[in-house]
Scaffold this motif. Structure first.
Motif, PDB file in Angstrom:
ATOM      1  N   TYR A 166       0.815  -1.221   0.000  1.00  0.00           N
ATOM      2  CA  TYR A 166       0.000   0.000   0.000  1.00  0.00           C
ATOM      3  C   TYR A 166       0.848   1.270   0.000  1.00  0.00           C
ATOM      4  O   TYR A 166       0.306   2.367   0.118  1.00  0.00           O
ATOM      5  CB  TYR A 166      -0.917   0.034   1.230  1.00  0.00           C
ATOM      6  N   ASP A 167       2.171   1.125  -0.072  1.00  0.00           N
ATOM      7  CA  ASP A 167       3.052   2.286   0.073  1.00  0.00           C
ATOM      8  C   ASP A 167       2.697   3.379  -0.943  1.00  0.00           C
ATOM      9  O   ASP A 167       2.283   3.106  -2.065  1.00  0.00           O
ATOM     10  CB  ASP A 167       4.504   1.850  -0.134  1.00  0.00           C
ATOM     11  N   PHE A 168       2.855   4.621  -0.500  1.00  0.00           N
ATOM     12  CA  PHE A 168       2.444   5.764  -1.317  1.00  0.00           C
ATOM     13  C   PHE A 168       3.566   6.784  -1.400  1.00  0.00           C
ATOM     14  O   PHE A 168       4.173   7.131  -0.395  1.00  0.00           O
ATOM     15  CB  PHE A 168       1.191   6.392  -0.697  1.00  0.00           C
ATOM     16  N   ILE A 176       6.867   2.717  -5.223  1.00  0.00           N
ATOM     17  CA  ILE A 176       7.464   1.411  -4.929  1.00  0.00           C
ATOM     18  C   ILE A 176       6.442   0.473  -4.295  1.00  0.00           C
ATOM     19  O   ILE A 176       6.726  -0.684  -4.054  1.00  0.00           O
ATOM     20  CB  ILE A 176       8.721   1.529  -4.049  1.00  0.00           C
ATOM     21  N   GLY A 177       5.238   0.980  -4.009  1.00  0.00           N
ATOM     22  CA  GLY A 177       4.155   0.111  -3.547  1.00  0.00           C
ATOM     23  C   GLY A 177       3.440  -0.460  -4.750  1.00  0.00           C
ATOM     24  O   GLY A 177       3.119   0.266  -5.698  1.00  0.00           O
ATOM     25  N   LEU A 178       3.179  -1.769  -4.706  1.00  0.00           N
ATOM     26  CA  LEU A 178       2.654  -2.451  -5.883  1.00  0.00           C
ATOM     27  C   LEU A 178       1.303  -1.886  -6.316  1.00  0.00           C
ATOM     28  O   LEU A 178       1.054  -1.660  -7.498  1.00  0.00           O
ATOM     29  CB  LEU A 178       2.525  -3.950  -5.576  1.00  0.00           C
ATOM     30  N   LEU A 179       0.429  -1.635  -5.345  1.00  0.00           N
ATOM     31  CA  LEU A 179      -0.921  -1.199  -5.688  1.00  0.00           C
ATOM     32  C   LEU A 179      -0.903   0.140  -6.430  1.00  0.00           C
ATOM     33  O   LEU A 179      -1.543   0.296  -7.473  1.00  0.00           O
ATOM     34  CB  LEU A 179      -1.763  -1.095  -4.411  1.00  0.00           C
ATOM     35  N   ASN A 180      -0.131   1.084  -5.909  1.00  0.00           N
ATOM     36  CA  ASN A 180      -0.052   2.384  -6.568  1.00  0.00           C
ATOM     37  C   ASN A 180       0.644   2.290  -7.919  1.00  0.00           C
ATOM     38  O   ASN A 180       0.295   3.002  -8.854  1.00  0.00           O
ATOM     39  CB  ASN A 180       0.670   3.390  -5.679  1.00  0.00           C
ATOM     40  N   ILE A 182       0.407  -0.155  -9.948  1.00  0.00           N
ATOM     41  CA  ILE A 182      -0.600  -0.637 -10.900  1.00  0.00           C
ATOM     42  C   ILE A 182      -1.555   0.494 -11.273  1.00  0.00           C
ATOM     43  O   ILE A 182      -1.877   0.691 -12.453  1.00  0.00           O
ATOM     44  CB  ILE A 182      -1.367  -1.832 -10.289  1.00  0.00           C
ATOM     45  N   VAL A 183      -1.983   1.246 -10.263  1.00  0.00           N
ATOM     46  CA  VAL A 183      -2.894   2.361 -10.526  1.00  0.00           C
ATOM     47  C   VAL A 183      -2.259   3.357 -11.493  1.00  0.00           C
ATOM     48  O   VAL A 183      -2.890   3.804 -12.449  1.00  0.00           O
ATOM     49  CB  VAL A 183      -3.276   3.057  -9.197  1.00  0.00           C
ATOM     50  N   VAL A 184      -0.991   3.694 -11.254  1.00  0.00           N
ATOM     51  CA  VAL A 184      -0.310   4.658 -12.112  1.00  0.00           C
ATOM     52  C   VAL A 184      -0.131   4.092 -13.520  1.00  0.00           C
ATOM     53  O   VAL A 184      -0.306   4.781 -14.517  1.00  0.00           O
ATOM     54  CB  VAL A 184       1.058   5.041 -11.504  1.00  0.00           C
ATOM     55  N   PHE A 185       0.169   2.786 -13.585  1.00  0.00           N
ATOM     56  CA  PHE A 185       0.362   2.139 -14.884  1.00  0.00           C
ATOM     57  C   PHE A 185      -0.897   2.284 -15.748  1.00  0.00           C
ATOM     58  O   PHE A 185      -0.825   2.499 -16.948  1.00  0.00           O
ATOM     59  CB  PHE A 185       0.701   0.666 -14.678  1.00  0.00           C
ATOM     60  N   PHE A 186      -2.066   2.173 -15.127  1.00  0.00           N
ATOM     61  CA  PHE A 186      -3.315   2.317 -15.868  1.00  0.00           C
ATOM     62  C   PHE A 186      -3.773   3.776 -15.939  1.00  0.00           C
ATOM     63  O   PHE A 186      -4.929   4.044 -16.253  1.00  0.00           O
ATOM     64  CB  PHE A 186      -4.409   1.440 -15.265  1.00  0.00           C
ATOM     65  N   GLY A 187      -2.877   4.681 -15.589  1.00  0.00           N
ATOM     66  CA  GLY A 187      -3.173   6.089 -15.779  1.00  0.00           C
ATOM     67  C   GLY A 187      -3.928   6.747 -14.650  1.00  0.00           C
ATOM     68  O   GLY A 187      -4.432   7.855 -14.797  1.00  0.00           O
ATOM     69  N   GLY A 188      -4.018   6.080 -13.486  1.00  0.00           N
ATOM     70  CA  GLY A 188      -4.753   6.658 -12.359  1.00  0.00           C
ATOM     71  C   GLY A 188      -3.866   7.523 -11.491  1.00  0.00           C
ATOM     72  O   GLY A 188      -2.657   7.640 -11.712  1.00  0.00           O
ATOM     73  N   GLU A 189      -4.498   8.141 -10.493  1.00  0.00           N
ATOM     74  CA  GLU A 189      -3.769   8.950  -9.519  1.00  0.00           C
ATOM     75  C   GLU A 189      -3.358   8.065  -8.352  1.00  0.00           C
ATOM     76  O   GLU A 189      -4.192   7.337  -7.817  1.00  0.00           O
ATOM     77  CB  GLU A 189      -4.689  10.057  -8.984  1.00  0.00           C
ATOM     78  N   PRO A 190      -2.106   8.103  -7.930  1.00  0.00           N
ATOM     79  CA  PRO A 190      -1.726   7.308  -6.757  1.00  0.00           C
ATOM     80  C   PRO A 190      -2.463   7.791  -5.501  1.00  0.00           C
ATOM     81  O   PRO A 190      -2.748   8.977  -5.362  1.00  0.00           O
ATOM     82  CB  PRO A 190      -0.224   7.544  -6.638  1.00  0.00           C
TER      83      PRO A 190
ATOM     84  N   SER B  46      12.916   2.405  -6.712  1.00  0.00           N
ATOM     85  CA  SER B  46      12.194   1.640  -7.724  1.00  0.00           C
ATOM     86  C   SER B  46      11.489   0.457  -7.084  1.00  0.00           C
ATOM     87  O   SER B  46      11.899  -0.038  -6.036  1.00  0.00           O
ATOM     88  CB  SER B  46      13.160   1.147  -8.798  1.00  0.00           C
ATOM     89  N   GLY B  47      10.402   0.016  -7.711  1.00  0.00           N
ATOM     90  CA  GLY B  47       9.622  -1.094  -7.193  1.00  0.00           C
ATOM     91  C   GLY B  47      10.400  -2.399  -7.267  1.00  0.00           C
ATOM     92  O   GLY B  47      11.275  -2.554  -8.116  1.00  0.00           O
TER      93      GLY B  47
END
Lengths: 336, 380
Positions: A166-168, A176-180, A182-190, B46-47
């Protein structure tokens, strides 16, 4: 090294002391009431006495420990809930009045209810789905092991693992948090997940679901294997499809086991404390009862009265499960 | 089991879904492990999923101090290597924080007063000036470098030595081993008595054990804390001792232990026990020579259970053993680090992995027994 040696010594002494009790007390009983090489009448009398005493030698430590660590505290918590912060002055119902007037309590009560609904449901649901599917594939046992694995991880360890997910990072920094990520990868806001009011509760619950699904899966999988093949074959012959077989044949047959899994996880959820403590410590509207109680035990030197009142609420929530458990155990014993 | 569905296209879907779920369940732990063996500078920018690829880092260093300058012809030159022997490749560089990527590697950057800076891809740099370099600090050089992946055990070395994790590891073992063995002994005797000995009050005791199964242990904390303080005062010792925590774990683990073991032991064949009685064996002999060996699977599974539970416990350790460095167990130490070093992921990930490695080892090597024990108590 010295620390290791003394630790070892303490350990050995503790364990030997316990073993010595059982050996010593039984040895003493056999010496006091010998049952060999004596006149017949004396043997009979000694045997009767020994048979009366021995169960209590066996049970003694267990009964003492259970009384001191579980039974007496329940009674004493009840008593303390009518006393002031040090546990000395009687204050009647004022702790209860405070409790029902405090927003903090309603917040933790609401969150606890959310936990009680979401976690057992989700864990049982995923457990059932995974158990059904892994039983059909050749690498099912490996899959089960991996999904069961989080059971071995402490709540606090799991919290670190998920805190990392959940790191932000604010701004344009790489996430470096996986969830964010992924969100950024799909163009979302962390997002700073664990500080979003209300929804952050669900992010904490995911951790417990992650841990408990393996438990539900193992037990439900055993129950599924216990279903006689004939009933399923009959359903297949009658033209039922997979989904129908699952919901109309399999699920009803393992209903008892589902209930057991559900209640076991429910009890665990009521006690959940470590996850909230480690992730948010009750900030951002994530307080739960167990954590609130812990809070009152130590906040400003501790308020035993208020802590005890929260404990009573937890206890009241458990009582229905307790009664159901005893009834089930009794029914089981009559069947023996 | 459902043999008819084996050849349908659904099978593919089942494989895919299970694979997806397994990945979903494994990734968090895998991420933690990979992070814990990464270089700490890379970890923070980096992740972990990029751990195997080269990472781009923007860095700044100071060139050598002016006193290391040498005169070459009519120019004063300071030279060295930005990467200082490490691997990597420099892509761009600059001498001002406003334009850190102004020049490509190999270019000659014109600075003020006829000075120049050249940085090559391998990190070699040359600062050259028509006048003598002055001052005591070196010129700042900004650069963007491609750093290859680097794995290291430094994080583990650091937490084991500097962060007190080694000590906590021993503390955890000291708490866990007796707190696993003592309840088994106590519960096995009690379970045998409840299963095979006849005495008044047996049914009531069994109901009591089942009822206590669900008592939330938070209930017990306040009264027990008060009792511990009283007892500690009475004997003139601190209230937070190893004996205290062993007994606490024993007490809290007992209902489940007695319940599981009684279920198992009462399922053993009665003929063996009766014939041993006829031969004149006392209950203690029967227990020692017949029941204990026969119930090994149940004992083993409960032992694993209790071991995991005690090792992973935070609450009881915090309340009954205290938070001083000397007695802190691993979970408590990890929680402290989470508070004090919350941003230092290299420390958190390595510490967390140390706390979970023992339970994971126990779990994977003895999983079979654990599952058997779970089933003995839950599925009827």
């Amino acid at each position: 090294m010295a620390q290791l040696a003394s630790a070892l010594a303490i350990m050995i002494m503790g364990v030997l002391g316990c073993a010595a009790y059982f050996y010593g007390s039984n040895f003493l009983l056999d010496k006091l009431f010998p049952t060999k090489n004596r006149p017949y009448e004396q043997i009979a009398r000694n045997l009767r006495t020994a048979n009366m005493v021995r169960p209590w030698l066996f049970l003694g430590p267990a009964v003492l420990l259970l009384t001191f660590y579980l039974f007496y505290p329940v009674i004493d918590s009840f008593r303390l809930s009518f006393f002031d912060r040090t546990g000395d002055g009687f204050v009647g119902l004022s702790n209860y009045v405070w409790l029902f007037g405090s927003d903090e309590f309603f917040e933790s009560f609401r969150n606890n209810m959310l936990w009680l609904i979401v976690v057992p449901t989700a864990a049982t649901f995923f457990g059932l789905i995974i158990a059904t599917m892994t039983d059909r594939i050749w690498w099912g046992n490996i899959a089960k092991s991996l999904i069961f694995m989080p059971m071995a991880i402490s709540f606090i360890g799991a919290s670190v693992i998920w805190k990392f997910i959940y790191d932000f990072r604010s701004g344009d920094d790489a996430q470096i948090g996986l969830l964010n990520a992924i969100v950024v990868f799909f163009g979302g806001e962390p997002q700073n997940w664990i500080t979003i009011p209300f929804w952050n509760n669900f992010f904490l619950m995911i951790i417990l679901v992650w841990i408990q699904t393996g438990f539900a899966m193992v037990i439900l999988s055993a129950a599924l294997r216990g279903i006689p093949d004939e009933t399923i074959e009959a359903a297949v012959l009658d033209g039922a499809n997979g989904v129908q077989i699952f919901f109309k044949i399999m699920v009803p047959q393992i209903w008892g086991t589902i209930a057991v899994v559900w209640t076991t996880i429910t009890i665990l959820v009521l006690k959940v404390f470590d996850i909230v403590l480690a992730m948010t410590n009750g900030q951002w509207d994530t307080q739960v009862l167990a954590n609130q109680m812990f809070d009152w035990m130590f906040r400003g030197g501790g308020d035993f009265g208020r802590g005890a009142v929260v404990a009573i609420v937890i206890m009241v929530l458990v009582i229905p499960i307790m009664i159901w458990n005893i009834k089930r155990a009794n029914a089981e014993m009559e069947g023996r | 089991m459902v043999s008819s569905s084996k050849r349908t296209p659904l099978t593919f879907l089942v494989h895919a879904t299970v694979l997806f779920l397994v990945v979903l369940w494994t990734i968090p732990t895998a991420g933690l492990f990979i992070s814990s063996i990464r270089d700490k500078d890379q970890l923070s920018v980096s992740g972990w999923w990029t751990a195997l690829s080269t990472s781009e880092q923007r860095l700044v260093v100071r060139a050598h101090e002016p006193k290391s300058q040498v005169q070459q012809g009519d120019r004063f030159v300071i030279s060295g290597n930005l990467l200082e022997g490490g691997k990597g490749e420099i892509a761009r560089f600059g001498f001002s924080s406003l334009k850190p990527e102004n020049f490509a590697a190999g270019e000659v950057a014109e600075m003020k007063k006829g000075r120049t800076l050249q940085v090559n891809a391998n990190g070699d740099y040359v600062l050259s000036s028509p006048t003598e370099w002055k001052g005591s600090r070196g010129q700042r050089i900004f650069y963007t470098a491609e750093i290859p992946p680097r794995f290291t055990l430094d994080n583990y070395r650091e937490v084991l030595n500097a962060e007190g994790l080694g000590q906590s590891f021993i503390n955890s073992l000291t708490v866990t081993i007796p707190a696993t063995i003592i309840p088994i002994l106590v519960a096995a005797f009690a379970a045998y008595a409840l299963a095979w000995m006849r005495f008044p009050g047996r049914a009531l005791l069994i109901a009591g054990v089942v009822g206590l199964l669900v008592v939330p242990l938070q209930m017990s904390l306040i009264p027990l804390l008060k009792s511990y303080n009283l007892i500690g005062e009475f004997f003139g010792v601190g209230s937070k001792t190893y004996v205290g925590i062993w007994l606490a774990h024993t007490g809290f683990g007992l209902p489940l232990a007695i319940y599981l073991l009684r279920n198992y032991i009462s399922g053993l064949p009665g003929e063996i026990i009766e014939s041993a009685r006829v031969d004149g064996a006392s209950d203690f002999d029967i227990f020692r020579k017949i029941i204990l060996p026969l119930s090994f699977p149940a004992l083993a599974s409960f032992a694993i259970f209790q071991f995991l539970w005690v090792w992973n416990d935070l609450l009881i350790a915090m309340v009954f053993l205290g938070n001083n460095q000397e007695h802190l167990v691993l979970t408590g130490q990890l929680r402290e680090l989470l508070g004090s070093r919350g941003g230092n992921w290299e420390i958190l990930t390595a510490s967390a992995f140390i706390t979970i490695i023992i339970p994971l080892l126990v779990f994977f090597s003895l999983q079979r027994y654990l599952v058997r024990g779970l089933l003995a108590g839950s599925v009827k």
